[in-house]
Design a protein around this motif. Structure first.
Motif, mmCIF file in Angstrom:
data_model
loop_
_atom_site.group_PDB
_atom_site.id
_atom_site.type_symbol
_atom_site.label_atom_id
_atom_site.label_comp_id
_atom_site.label_asym_id
_atom_site.label_seq_id
_atom_site.Cartn_x
_atom_site.Cartn_y
_atom_site.Cartn_z
ATOM 1 N N LEU A 71 -8.582 -50.180 -32.095
ATOM 2 C CA LEU A 71 -8.835 -51.140 -30.976
ATOM 3 C C LEU A 71 -7.650 -52.927 -30.573
ATOM 4 O O LEU A 71 -7.257 -52.929 -31.777
ATOM 5 C CB LEU A 71 -10.417 -51.388 -30.813
ATOM 6 N N SER B 171 -16.503 -55.233 -24.072
ATOM 7 C CA SER B 171 -17.369 -55.537 -24.651
ATOM 8 C C SER B 171 -18.343 -55.647 -24.217
ATOM 9 O O SER B 171 -18.735 -56.123 -22.691
ATOM 10 C CB SER B 171 -16.742 -57.525 -24.797
ATOM 11 N N ILE C 45 -16.143 -52.066 -27.482
ATOM 12 C CA ILE C 45 -17.718 -53.269 -28.652
ATOM 13 C C ILE C 45 -18.745 -53.273 -27.874
ATOM 14 O O ILE C 45 -18.793 -53.864 -27.279
ATOM 15 C CB ILE C 45 -16.790 -54.024 -29.296
ATOM 16 N N HIS D 1 -23.891 -53.444 -34.548
ATOM 17 C CA HIS D 1 -22.717 -53.555 -33.377
ATOM 18 C C HIS D 1 -22.444 -52.093 -33.277
ATOM 19 O O HIS D 1 -22.114 -51.276 -34.832
ATOM 20 C CB HIS D 1 -22.220 -54.830 -34.383
ATOM 21 N N PHE E 102 -18.351 -49.867 -32.419
ATOM 22 C CA PHE E 102 -17.184 -49.364 -31.800
ATOM 23 C C PHE E 102 -16.750 -48.225 -31.399
ATOM 24 O O PHE E 102 -17.194 -47.424 -32.375
ATOM 25 C CB PHE E 102 -16.720 -50.160 -32.775
#
Length: 387
Positions: free
Chosen positions: A51, A92, A243, A255, A257
């Motif tokens: 990323l 995000s 994310i 979490h 990603f």
């Protein structure tokens, strides 16, 4: 014994970019030494993608590195004629009160960084691939995207060689010895006398510099790829890097990603459990690229909760590693016993995006003695020993 101006130990993530930057100084004789093949499949940069964030929740001290690294990625991309950076955006997602989302929003607004703020309706309308919760917001980093690390490292190495640097692979550095006239670098294929040495050996750093052993550790990092029903909804022109943070009903946080499809049939998506608070040093020479059947089943179940269109069985997986230091900050400093030796360590699994600017910073520290890109937070003194 061959005399050189600068010798770089390691030609991977930071080493390749430092060699590229140093090689542009035509008055320097530059040599790079790496113990492994040109493309080390067991390296920290393995894994197809990284990323690229320009709103960096780790803090505003990286803002200048964002601008410098972005310019340098474009420069290396043009120089190499390779596709290194897909600026597809970096999204995000999460509830506004969660720390990472709150800090990302505050940084974007305080420093007027290019972004779009998406409320829950806008988030679902723009990116229906996700299953956002009713209170989630999205922060789209419009300059962000995805890097191709293997392609980028190779491009940096080749650019350095085109500029006259000498790179030697499958050659191990076994010792650094301070001499009055320079630093003697002993390798398995001869010795060099260098005016300056940059140690960018990644997870192998503490083997050459054992004094760093209490400050950095190598940890495993897993990557998984999952296949969606409709791959067209996950290509870089319509789907960003992302994310995702979530607070579950029991108060636990999760979490994820992920990146858009670069291979044409799957997307890279990872689920992060809470990191271990204990030391978990791994041997970077071992083949780490294995998940258990139970782990794959768990990851498959979790990633489908993030993106329902994904099939709940990962189609491939691998493990790599990176060095971690305290304070979630990398270490760039000079060896106390010999300030002609610079070292880089502890990228914390999130540092690849800035490797071009780190290479520029280290080059300036070698040539000019200092760099405006260096921060006090990067010093060894700013880090606590790991327990």
């Amino acid at each position: 014994m061959e005399h050189v101006d600068v010798l770089v130990v390691g030609a991977g993530s930071i080493g390749a970019m430092t060699l590229w930057q140093l090689s542009q100084r035509s008055d320097l004789k530059v040599v790079g030494i790496d113990a492994y093949p040109r493309m080390n499949l067991n390296s920290s940069y393995a894994g197809e993608s990284r990323l690229f964030r320009t709103i960096v929740k780790e803090g505003s001290l990286f803002n200048e590195h964002v601008d410098v690294s972005l310019d340098l990625w474009h420069e290396l991309q043009d120089f190499s004629s390779q596709s290194l950076l897909h600026q597809c955006g970096m999204l995000s997602i999460g509830p506004p009160e969660i720390d990472d989302i709150r800090v990302t929003r505050e940084l974007a607004e305080e420093y007027d960084l290019p972004h779009e703020l998406l409320d829950p309706d806008e988030l679902f309308s723009r990116y229906p691939q996700f299953s956002p919760d009713s209170h989630d917001i999205g922060i789209l980093d419009t300059r962000g995207g995805v890097l191709r690390p293997e392609v980028a490292v190779a491009a940096g190495q080749l650019a350095a060689e085109r500029n006259g640097a000498q790179l030697h692979f499958r050659t191990k550095v076994t010792d650094l010895t301070s001499r009055a006239e320079g630093v003697e670098v002993t390798t398995t294929n001869g010795s060099y006398l260098a005016n300056h040495v940059v140690v960018a050996a990644g997870s192998w750093t503490s083997r050459l510099l054992p004094e760093l052993g209490t400050y950095v550790e190598a940890r495993p990092i897993g990557s998984t790829w999952a296949m969606p029903h409709d791959i067209n909804q996950f290509k870089p022109d319509v789907f960003p890097g992302f994310i995702r943070d979530r607070i579950h009903e029991d108060g636990e946080e999760s979490h994820w990603f992920g990146v858009p499809s670069l291979d044409g049939y799957s997307i890279k998506i990872g689920y992060y459990p809470e990191p271990s608070e204990e030391r978990v040093d791994v041997n970077p020479d071992e083949d780490l690229r294995k998940y258990s059947t139970e782990q794959l089943s768990f990851v498959g179940e979790m990633v489908q909760k993030c993106i329902p269109d994904l099939l709940p069985s990962p189609v491939r997986h691998e493990m790599h590693h990176d060095t971690y230091a305290s304070n979630q900050m990398p270490i760039f400093d000079r060896l106390e016993a010999d300030d002609r030796v610079l070292y880089a360590a502890g990228l914390y699994g999130v540092g690849f995006k800035f490797t071009t600017s780190y290479g520029k910073m280290l080059t300036e520290m070698v040539v000019d003695g200092e760099s405006q890109l260096w921060r006090d937070e990067f010093s060894l003194a700013a880090h606590d020993p790991l327990t």
